[in-house]
Design a protein around this motif. Structure first.
Motif, mmCIF file in Angstrom:
data_model
loop_
_atom_site.group_PDB
_atom_site.id
_atom_site.type_symbol
_atom_site.label_atom_id
_atom_site.label_comp_id
_atom_site.label_asym_id
_atom_site.label_seq_id
_atom_site.Cartn_x
_atom_site.Cartn_y
_atom_site.Cartn_z
ATOM 1 N N GLY A 160 0.805 -1.217 0.000
ATOM 2 C CA GLY A 160 0.000 0.000 0.000
ATOM 3 C C GLY A 160 0.833 1.260 0.000
ATOM 4 O O GLY A 160 0.550 2.218 -0.734
ATOM 5 N N LEU A 161 1.887 1.285 0.798
ATOM 6 C CA LEU A 161 2.751 2.456 0.834
ATOM 7 C C LEU A 161 3.482 2.647 -0.497
ATOM 8 O O LEU A 161 3.674 3.769 -0.955
ATOM 9 C CB LEU A 161 3.749 2.329 1.979
ATOM 10 C CG LEU A 161 3.140 2.475 3.379
ATOM 11 C CD1 LEU A 161 4.183 2.165 4.440
ATOM 12 C CD2 LEU A 161 2.585 3.878 3.583
ATOM 13 N N PHE A 162 3.871 1.527 -1.095
ATOM 14 C CA PHE A 162 4.498 1.648 -2.408
ATOM 15 C C PHE A 162 3.513 2.188 -3.432
ATOM 16 O O PHE A 162 3.866 2.990 -4.303
ATOM 17 C CB PHE A 162 5.042 0.303 -2.871
ATOM 18 C CG PHE A 162 5.569 0.345 -4.281
ATOM 19 C CD1 PHE A 162 6.757 0.993 -4.559
ATOM 20 C CD2 PHE A 162 4.863 -0.243 -5.317
ATOM 21 C CE1 PHE A 162 7.248 1.055 -5.862
ATOM 22 C CE2 PHE A 162 5.347 -0.197 -6.614
ATOM 23 C CZ PHE A 162 6.538 0.451 -6.891
ATOM 24 N N GLY A 163 2.249 1.756 -3.349
ATOM 25 C CA GLY A 163 1.245 2.281 -4.271
ATOM 26 C C GLY A 163 1.061 3.780 -4.126
ATOM 27 O O GLY A 163 0.955 4.512 -5.118
ATOM 28 N N LEU A 164 1.017 4.258 -2.882
ATOM 29 C CA LEU A 164 0.898 5.701 -2.660
ATOM 30 C C LEU A 164 2.124 6.441 -3.177
ATOM 31 O O LEU A 164 2.016 7.515 -3.782
ATOM 32 C CB LEU A 164 0.710 5.980 -1.168
ATOM 33 C CG LEU A 164 -0.584 5.436 -0.543
ATOM 34 C CD1 LEU A 164 -0.658 5.840 0.921
ATOM 35 C CD2 LEU A 164 -1.806 5.929 -1.298
ATOM 36 N N TRP A 165 3.312 5.880 -2.929
ATOM 37 C CA TRP A 165 4.545 6.497 -3.435
ATOM 38 C C TRP A 165 4.530 6.551 -4.959
ATOM 39 O O TRP A 165 4.837 7.576 -5.567
ATOM 40 C CB TRP A 165 5.754 5.713 -2.941
ATOM 41 C CG TRP A 165 7.016 5.982 -3.712
ATOM 42 C CD1 TRP A 165 7.447 5.329 -4.817
ATOM 43 C CD2 TRP A 165 7.983 6.999 -3.436
ATOM 44 N NE1 TRP A 165 8.644 5.853 -5.255
ATOM 45 C CE2 TRP A 165 8.992 6.882 -4.427
ATOM 46 C CE3 TRP A 165 8.106 7.979 -2.461
ATOM 47 C CZ2 TRP A 165 10.103 7.718 -4.469
ATOM 48 C CZ3 TRP A 165 9.220 8.808 -2.493
ATOM 49 C CH2 TRP A 165 10.194 8.673 -3.487
ATOM 50 N N ALA A 166 4.187 5.420 -5.591
ATOM 51 C CA ALA A 166 4.196 5.362 -7.044
ATOM 52 C C ALA A 166 3.184 6.339 -7.636
ATOM 53 O O ALA A 166 3.462 7.026 -8.619
ATOM 54 C CB ALA A 166 3.898 3.932 -7.518
ATOM 55 N N GLY A 167 1.991 6.408 -7.038
ATOM 56 C CA GLY A 167 0.987 7.336 -7.537
ATOM 57 C C GLY A 167 1.438 8.784 -7.435
ATOM 58 O O GLY A 167 1.271 9.576 -8.375
ATOM 59 N N TRP A 168 2.011 9.144 -6.284
ATOM 60 C CA TRP A 168 2.502 10.511 -6.104
ATOM 61 C C TRP A 168 3.600 10.821 -7.115
ATOM 62 O O TRP A 168 3.601 11.886 -7.732
ATOM 63 C CB TRP A 168 3.022 10.682 -4.679
ATOM 64 C CG TRP A 168 3.679 12.005 -4.432
ATOM 65 C CD1 TRP A 168 3.070 13.171 -4.072
ATOM 66 C CD2 TRP A 168 5.077 12.300 -4.563
ATOM 67 N NE1 TRP A 168 3.991 14.181 -3.952
ATOM 68 C CE2 TRP A 168 5.248 13.671 -4.254
ATOM 69 C CE3 TRP A 168 6.196 11.544 -4.894
ATOM 70 C CZ2 TRP A 168 6.478 14.295 -4.265
ATOM 71 C CZ3 TRP A 168 7.436 12.166 -4.924
ATOM 72 C CH2 TRP A 168 7.577 13.524 -4.614
#
Length: 239
Positions: A160-168
């Motif tokens: 989940g944190l990687f998804g937020l990082w990637a999206g940002w």
């Protein structure tokens, strides 16, 4: 002259960024749902570890003690391939029950029809089976369940944190993505997600599992060092 084939265009970075943010939020929600149940699982583990033999021969309603009940093996077989679990059917005067083992060692693979065994019962579930001083836990044994939950929640949180990082990153740097300069996304993103997930969850898991004090001190420090290596800017001087 018309081109017969259209050139393949790379996915739009803003669309990928929105999908990554959505996926990250879903993973974090699932991680929270998993970790919310950890205290209940830990309470069951501790209750089982503290359980004592039942004081009476007659079963008690909702008893929280350990009861040893004799059974006879009806059949025992592997539930899949060579490295899979085992199933066994046991019977006595009260009826027939079926238990599952996660592996054949040290007892399940030895069970044969007609063998006399002793079942350890806790809260109405057979948690272990013994024969000739050899004991093997069944799938109903609660010991260690919290570790699986913490590991699964940790994996979901990291994703989940990687998804937020990637999206940002995709929303802020669409030109770099289209130019193929995605190293910060591929490397720093995974390290950041793993470090940020492991720091709080590692401390939480170690406290829940009553880990030694040195473990609770050393592991967060090591993870913070790894996170700082990737999060803090480094200055490079040309020779």
């Amino acid at each position: 002259m018309r081109r017969s084939k259209r050139s393949a265009r790379p996915p739009r970075p803003r669309r990928l960024g929105a999908l990554a943010l959505l996926g990250g939020l879903v993973c974090l929600a699932l991680a929270a749902a998993v970790l919310v149940g950890i205290p209940v699982t830990l309470a069951e583990e501790r209750a089982y570890a503290a359980a004592r033999p039942c004081p009476t021969a007659a079963p008690l309603p909702d008893e929280d003690c350990l009861r040893e009940i004799p059974y006879t093996v009806v059949d025992a077989e592997a539930s899949g391939g060579r490295s899979s679990g085992y199933r066994a059917s046991l019977t006595n005067e009260d009826g027939r029950v079926r238990v599952h083992f996660f592996g054949g060692q040290p007892l399940a693979y030895r069970l044969r029809k007609g063998d006399r065994v002793t079942a350890r019962v806790w809260r109405g579930e057979i948690t272990a089976v013994s024969r000739q001083a050899v004991t093997q836990a069944t799938g109903a044994d609660p010991d260690g369940d919290s570790r699986w939950g913490i590991a699964f929640g940790l994996a979901l949180a990291a994703g989940g944190l990687f998804g937020l990082w990637a999206g940002w990153w995709l929303l802020r740097h669409p030109e770099e993505y289209q130019g193929g300069r995605t190293r910060p996304l591929a490397v720093a993103g995974w390290i950041l997600a793993g470090a940020l997930a492991l720091v709080p969850l590692g401390v939480l898991g170690s406290i829940f599992l009553d880990a030694p004090l040195w473990y609770r001190i050393v592991v967060p420090i090591a993870l913070l060092v790894v996170a700082g290596r990737w999060l803090l800017p480094t200055s490079r001087h040309s020779p």
